[in-house]
Design a protein around this motif. Structure first.
Motif, PDB file in Angstrom:
ATOM      1  N   GLU A   1      37.240  31.156  41.680  1.00 13.69           N
ATOM      2  CA  GLU A   1      36.062  31.929  41.278  1.00 13.69           C
ATOM      3  C   GLU A   1      35.560  31.493  39.903  1.00 13.69           C
ATOM      4  OE1 GLU A   1      37.208  36.000  41.538  1.00 13.69           O
ATOM      5  OE2 GLU A   1      36.978  36.084  43.730  1.00 13.69           O
TER       6      GLU A   1
ATOM      7  N   ASP B   1      42.236  30.413  52.171  1.00 14.93           N
ATOM      8  CA  ASP B   1      40.932  30.782  51.616  1.00 14.93           C
ATOM      9  C   ASP B   1      40.447  32.122  52.148  1.00 14.93           C
ATOM     10  OD1 ASP B   1      40.891  28.507  50.126  1.00 14.93           O
ATOM     11  OD2 ASP B   1      39.442  27.422  51.363  1.00 14.93           O
TER      12      ASP B   1
ATOM     13  N   CYS C   1      43.014  34.842  50.373  1.00 16.58           N
ATOM     14  CA  CYS C   1      43.035  34.886  48.903  1.00 16.58           C
ATOM     15  C   CYS C   1      41.642  34.986  48.295  1.00 16.58           C
ATOM     16  CB  CYS C   1      43.746  33.651  48.355  1.00 16.58           C
ATOM     17  SG  CYS C   1      45.481  33.535  48.829  1.00 16.58           S
ATOM     18  N   ILE C   2      40.673  34.252  48.817  1.00 19.74           N
ATOM     19  CA  ILE C   2      39.343  34.210  48.213  1.00 19.74           C
ATOM     20  C   ILE C   2      38.388  35.212  48.855  1.00 19.74           C
ATOM     21  CG2 ILE C   2      37.327  32.748  47.749  1.00 19.74           C
ATOM     22  CD1 ILE C   2      39.197  30.369  47.620  1.00 19.74           C
TER      23      ILE C   2
ATOM     24  N   ARG D   1      42.880  32.454  43.593  1.00 23.53           N
ATOM     25  CA  ARG D   1      41.565  33.109  43.704  1.00 23.53           C
ATOM     26  C   ARG D   1      40.830  33.088  42.374  1.00 23.53           C
ATOM     27  NH1 ARG D   1      42.455  39.147  44.048  1.00 23.53           N
ATOM     28  NH2 ARG D   1      42.848  38.716  41.845  1.00 23.53           N
TER      29      ARG D   1
END
Length: 240
Positions: free
Chosen positions: A116, A189, A192-193, A112
């Protein structure tokens, strides 16, 4: 002179008091524990957070190390709670072990943070050419760091693969309803994101949330997090 308009509800209770109670509840959610001291401001908009003790290993000689508290003036610190904290807290309330190991959680957070940071890299300047033409050697160092992050992200995604975490059997659409296959990449995704829970992942793909599907998607994510840390993924695709 300040005037206040007080609206009285049909039951005779002033709404002004109800509003004061609502604001007090919001402030209480942003209150910082005493163990953290008074240097951290109260911020209701901060959202859920967890308290931790900053630690580091200190050499004590002869190749031995010991954990040392390094918090400011011996105080604890706080950080925003993420989806892994929420899932661990939910498991603790049920007196169960956390759904993911510390190593798996660390890998999910590392992925993550990389994504980012890489997504924000372009905010430094409007174009790659402008960064490269900057004075000194910092421009090149910045580009090198961006490229390293991109390569590591690409490596992790290759390890994740293009397979499916949970796939729909080959049945007619009228039989399988709105269920969609959950790909490995989408599962990683979303959790985690995007900070989505396993329930969110299942529901967004049309799956009902019950013991078997929740266990399947949890095991799939655990295997993928392990795969991101190593060269070989030996997990099995769940088919429901």
């Amino acid at each position: 002179m300040t005037e206040h308009v007080v609206i009285v509800a049909p039951d005779g209770v002033a709404r002004l008091q109800a509003e004061a109670d609502r604001i007090a509840a919001i402030k209480a959610r942003g209150a910082v524990p005493l163990a953290c001291g008074d240097e951290i401001p109260e911020a209701p908009a901060r959202g859920a957070f967890r308290v931790f003790e900053p630690m580091r290993l200190r050499s004590v000689g002869s190749g031995e190390y010991e954990a040392q508290h390094v918090g400011y003036r011996g105080r604890s610190a706080i950080r925003n709670a993420d989806v892994f904290d929420v899932m661990a807290a939910a498991a603790a309330r049920k007196k169960k072990s956390p759904p993911f190991t510390p190593g798996q959680v660390a890998m999910g957070r590392h992925y993550r943070n990389l994504v980012e940071r890489h997504a924000c890299a372009g905010l430094r300047c409007s174009s790659l050419e402008a960064v490269c033409s900057g004075g000194g050697g910092q421009g090149g160092e910045f580009i090198d760091a961006v490229l390293r992050d991109r390569e590591e992200i690409s490596l992790m995604r290759r390890r994740i693969g293009t397979g499916s975490a949970i796939e729909v059997r080959r049945v007619r659409p009228s039989k399988r309803g709105s269920r969609m296959t959950i790909t490995n990449q989408r599962l990683v995704d979303m959790v985690c994101i995007e900070g989505k829970s396993l329930r969110d992942v299942l529901e967004s793909h049309g799956w009902s949330v019950y013991g078997e599907t929740t266990k399947a998607v949890r095991q799939a994510l655990a295997g993928l997090l392990d795969a991101m840390a190593g060269p070989v993924y030996t997990g099995r695709i769940q088919s429901l």
